[in-house]
Design a protein around this motif. Sequence first.
Motif, PDB file in Angstrom:
ATOM      1  N   UNK A  45       0.804  -1.222   0.000  1.00 27.65           N
ATOM      2  CA  UNK A  45       0.000   0.000   0.000  1.00 27.65           C
ATOM      3  C   UNK A  45       0.835   1.270   0.000  1.00 27.65           C
ATOM      4  N   UNK A  46       2.154   1.185   0.061  1.00 27.96           N
ATOM      5  CA  UNK A  46       3.009   2.350  -0.090  1.00 27.96           C
ATOM      6  C   UNK A  46       3.109   3.250   1.109  1.00 27.96           C
ATOM      7  N   UNK A  47       2.820   2.752   2.285  1.00 26.17           N
ATOM      8  CA  UNK A  47       2.872   3.586   3.483  1.00 26.17           C
ATOM      9  C   UNK A  47       4.302   3.710   4.008  1.00 26.17           C
ATOM     10  N   UNK A  48       5.070   2.656   3.904  1.00 29.98           N
ATOM     11  CA  UNK A  48       6.451   2.663   4.396  1.00 29.98           C
ATOM     12  C   UNK A  48       7.356   3.220   3.303  1.00 29.98           C
ATOM     13  N   UNK A  49       8.168   4.232   3.600  1.00 29.32           N
ATOM     14  CA  UNK A  49       8.976   4.891   2.577  1.00 29.32           C
ATOM     15  C   UNK A  49      10.106   4.045   2.054  1.00 29.32           C
ATOM     16  N   UNK A  50      10.731   3.252   2.905  1.00 28.08           N
ATOM     17  CA  UNK A  50      11.966   2.596   2.482  1.00 28.08           C
ATOM     18  C   UNK A  50      11.783   1.142   2.059  1.00 28.08           C
ATOM     19  N   UNK A  51      10.574   0.724   1.814  1.00 30.90           N
ATOM     20  CA  UNK A  51      10.307  -0.650   1.348  1.00 30.90           C
ATOM     21  C   UNK A  51       9.241  -0.614   0.259  1.00 30.90           C
ATOM     22  N   UNK A  52       9.371  -1.578  -0.661  1.00 32.33           N
ATOM     23  CA  UNK A  52       8.369  -1.716  -1.719  1.00 32.33           C
ATOM     24  C   UNK A  52       8.320  -3.179  -2.142  1.00 32.33           C
TER      25      UNK A  52
END
Length: 98
Positions: A45-52
């Motif tokens: 969902x793109x909430x964490x900046x440093x993980x995808x």
Amino acid sequence: MPIARLTIELEIPHAQSLKDRRQVVRSIKDKLRHGFNLSIAELDDGIVWNRATLGVAAISSSTSYLTGQIKLIDDAVLRLAAGLGAQIVDSYAEILPE
């Protein structure tokens, strides 16, 4: 027809905002779409900046072709991520039979 599925988890240590994260993810997605005939999407969902987490899907009539294609895609993601300052934490590939 068999379907190949590749799940890639990225860590983007230099990302200080969602904008930094989006730049890396968009660049990887665009370059993979341009270089290979595949579908790619963000799975988280793109909430964490440093993980995808990215999901890649490809379809073909040949399982051996898909196996080679997934290997090439995995190698390309590794190169692209390194060039953008990201790291691949995990990648998981599977070929779904007919």
